[in-house]
Scaffold this active site. Sequence first.
Site, PDB file in Angstrom:
ATOM      1  N   ARG A   1      -1.198   5.134  -1.429  1.00 32.40           N
ATOM      2  CA  ARG A   1      -0.312   3.973  -1.183  1.00 32.40           C
ATOM      3  C   ARG A   1       0.396   4.098   0.175  1.00 32.40           C
ATOM      4  NH1 ARG A   1      -2.914   1.805  -4.660  1.00 32.40           N
ATOM      5  NH2 ARG A   1      -2.344   1.801  -6.868  1.00 32.40           N
TER       6      ARG A   1
ATOM      7  N   LYS B   1       2.949  -0.750  -4.663  1.00 31.49           N
ATOM      8  CA  LYS B   1       2.352  -1.252  -5.897  1.00 31.49           C
ATOM      9  C   LYS B   1       2.433  -0.213  -7.021  1.00 31.49           C
ATOM     10  CE  LYS B   1      -2.173  -2.803  -7.131  1.00 31.49           C
ATOM     11  NZ  LYS B   1      -3.510  -2.892  -6.558  1.00 31.49           N
TER      12      LYS B   1
END
Lengths: 375, 186
Positions: free
Chosen positions: A316, A351
């Site tokens: 991420r 996310k």
Amino acid sequence: MNYSPNSAQFALIHPFHMVMDNRMLLQQAGPAIPKLVPGLQIGSPLTDFFQISRPRISPTLEAVEELQGSAFLLRCVENGVILKGQMLVDESRRLIFFVGSLVMDDRLELVKYGLTLSDFPIHDSSMDQVIFRQQRLINKKLEDLVHERTSELAAEQAKSDSLLHAMLPAGIVERLKLGETLIADKFTSATVLFADLVGFTPLTMELAATEIIELLEGLFSHFDSLIAKYGVEKIRTIGDNYMVASGVPVPRPDHAQALAHMALDMSEYIHSRPVYRDKRVDFRIGINSGPLIAGVIGDKKYQYDLWGDTVNTASRMESSGTAGKIQITRATYELIKEEFACEPRGKVTVKGKGELETWYLAGVNPRHRMSTATP
Amino acid sequence: MYGMVNLAIQEFISQRFGDPVWQDIKKRAAPDISHFLTMEQYPDDVTVGMVNVAAEITGEKLPSLLDAIGEFWVEFALRSGYGELLRIIGTTLPETLSNLDNMHTRVGLSFPDLKPPSFWCTEVTDHSLILHYQSEREGLGQMVPGTVRGLAAMLNTTASVQQIADREDGADHNRYLVTFGTEREG
């Protein structure tokens, strides 16, 4: 009963016998003797044809008489073939009687003398020695074959070993060889880096496939050289994505520092390169540190892989990062902040994680560099 | 049967019918054996099975196949390390055939599990003899004529062999009339 064979039977049983008189002149010879000595003549001295090589005596009846209990070796003057046997002296008739057999030397070629199975007494073991000799030759051939196949096997093994070592960390290869089928090791602290080419998809539309490969090959092979330089573990590349870990499979206290150094080197290399075919090429790099599991599972297409939230978050960090920058999490920041200069980025929405505070790794801390330079 | 016999059959089939045919035969007759080893014992069924399957696949008659294997056997043994031994059995065909039994007995001493056949000769003349053959095994008598021709070839001569008594027809043992030619030049 006092049976003894007649002279024809005797010759059959002892084809290699000879009889000499008291002057050592040959009086009689078994049927195989003339085959060995083609010019053999009855009445000639024994020493014209055979030399007594053992025992070391002069060839006289008196000397032979004294050594009747010895093994005699008679060496054929013409061809060196040796007869082994015994001498008996008939005292009343003053005759010497020799009975012997061929010494089956490895170099003795029976065919050369026209000797066949029929020339050898069936009861004695000279022929068995020929068979034994054949057996030995065959065994030797087989041994040579085994030797050859073993070295072929070793060469093939070395080939597959070097392939395995190119794909998996050394310690892991050894464990797989010892029969471990599932390798999943827990690491309390390790660091993971992802790097991704920015704008790869549009690039693939503008460049030919071979050009893309050429571009990635140039970059990744340089990254691979950094892997060796920093002693970190390359996990894999998927397309334009490059994944590295540090602190696995061998834990190290400076795992975060090692990858931070590597990230800076990667970054410097990318920016020092001229644009590729007037295309700007840049990377997003993301780093995270924490506990993870590393190992090999399954039994096909062995691959050393990493699992855990630490890995997902590292990924991420790359995807939510910025072109040309190295984005790191708090976990990594806390580990390297003494030695490296980092700029806070603030909060980033990640996310599945919500908001995370992140930093950009900018370089090596100048103060630290000073302090390490002057001990 | 020692592996050497099976190896000879393997090589014979590969040479005559090609390797793929051999692979087919082996798959059916000896599926569990990866390689035959010269000095290893294998069940007789394996050997018999290989020849039977070979006859079936290639369409050759079993007797003529065995005959050809017999001839090949001599040549195979000659170059498989038994050349010296075979060459000193005799310098003529009658001498060689008369010494076959002696040779097999002696070879048997170094192969404890060998069950060699017995051969002996009677009515030996300058151009013919009766060869007697007695074996513990069944059905390999068809190899004898080929073997005799193979030995004749080794001695640079020729022979023709005609079976005159067969154990399968109630005789005590097989007998063959062997007629042999004059020695060929060099």
